[in-house]
Structures are given as C-alpha cells and as structure tokens.
Design an enzyme around this catalytic site. Structure first.
Site, PDB file in Angstrom:
ATOM      1  N   CYS A  36       0.797  -1.226   0.000  1.00  0.00           N
ATOM      2  CA  CYS A  36       0.000   0.000   0.000  1.00  0.00           C
ATOM      3  C   CYS A  36       0.829   1.275   0.000  1.00  0.00           C
ATOM      4  CB  CYS A  36      -0.940   0.012   1.203  1.00  0.00           C
ATOM      5  SG  CYS A  36      -0.041   0.029   2.766  1.00  0.00           S
ATOM      6  N   CYS A 109      -0.991  -4.907   7.192  1.00  0.00           N
ATOM      7  CA  CYS A 109      -0.911  -3.762   8.109  1.00  0.00           C
ATOM      8  C   CYS A 109      -0.189  -4.186   9.391  1.00  0.00           C
ATOM      9  CB  CYS A 109      -2.312  -3.239   8.436  1.00  0.00           C
ATOM     10  SG  CYS A 109      -3.351  -2.965   6.991  1.00  0.00           S
TER      11      CYS A 109
HETATM   12 FE1  FES Z   1      -1.379   0.366   4.429  1.00  0.00          FE
HETATM   13 FE2  FES Z   1      -2.940  -0.732   6.336  1.00  0.00          FE
HETATM   14  S1  FES Z   1      -3.494  -0.215   4.293  1.00  0.00           S
HETATM   15  S2  FES Z   1      -0.839  -0.241   6.436  1.00  0.00           S
END
Ligand code: FES
Length: 157
Positions: A36, A109
């Site tokens: 992400c 995450c």
């Molecule tokens: Fe990036 Fe949770 S979506 S750390």
C-alpha cells in the site's frame, strides 16, 4: 471487516498509546509496505532487568491506515518487558492478537508493524509480498536509500 474488529480498531485509535518520536531511543526501525505504500517507524528503549536486556518502552509514528495504528499501539504495549528475542518471536498475528483475526486484506498492516519492530531489533526481515509488476516509485522505495541525518514524521489525525 467484522463489526467487532472495526469497534476494537476504533477504540485503539481513539487514544493510541505510545504515539510519537522517542528521544534517546536505543533502537529505531522503519518499514514500508510494498502493498500500500504506507510506512511505520518504531523507537525502542531498553533497560536492564535481572541481568537481562528487556524492552523498557516503545513508541511509533506512521503514515498508515487505522489498522496499522491500532496494531502499532497494541504492539508497543505488548513488547514492554520482553527481551529482544521474545519480541522478535512475535509475528504480525501475535502483535495484533488483541484485535482478533485480521481479514486477509489487512494482514499486511500488522506485518508493517512487525517489520519495523524486526528492523529495530536487528532481526531477520519480515516476509514482504513480491511486487507483481513494476510500479512507480513510492515512499517505500525511498526507505532503501541511506537515511538522512534526521527525519521527522508528523502524524495527522
Ligand atoms: Fe497500508 Fe494498512 S493499508 S498499512
């Protein structure tokens, strides 16, 4: 995401524990997520206890989602009093255990938190999913470069 998990995350981020840069930390670890592009930094201070080095306290800052904030907040509490070896034995699932199982799309995450902890403690890097295709440079790519003398991360609520 279940209602129960959502509720626990909201409770954890309402008053995140150990948030912020730690002055005079003994160890610092920074990890970025290839999934992400978010990142997290963890500071650790040790103390001597019974002839062993244990984690006295830990703090964090992140450009991350609510789950990462919640897991980091919990992790900084869970590792207090543990030896580095004991803390390194905790993976993302262990660090996020008080929240309950994370859905597959949120496992990275918790791995972000695990990765920062591992880097701070000098452990083997956490598993990172391989990028499937070349991507434009992200914030994560910058972490591979030599660190500047001082970097401040400002957490926005
Ligand atoms: Fe990036 Fe949770 S979506 S750390």
């Amino acid at each position: 995401m279940s209602d129960e998990l959502h509720q626990k995350i909201q409770e954890a981020i309402a008053e995140p524990k150990n948030l912020g840069e730690m002055q005079n930390a003994d160890a610092v670890g920074t990890m970025g997520s290839a999934d992400c592009g978010d990142m997290l930094r963890m500071w650790i201070k040790f103390r001597e206890e019974g002839g062993k080095k244990v984690i006295d306290k830990a703090s964090f800052q992140t450009f991350g989602c609510e789950t990462a904030i919640a897991v980091a907040s919990l992790a900084t509490q869970l590792i207090q009093g543990k030896t580095p070896e004991e803390a390194l034995a905790m993976d993302g699932a262990a660090l996020s255990a008080p929240l309950g199982p994370l859905p597959p799309m949120k496992i990275h995450c918790a791995q972000l938190v695990e990765g920062a902890l591992r880097q701070a403690l000098g452990g083997a890097p956490a598993a990172q999913p391989a990028k499937s295709a070349p991507m434009a440079p992200t914030l994560v790519d910058g972490f591979g470069a030599a660190a500047p003398a001082k970097k401040t991360i400002v957490f926005k609520k």
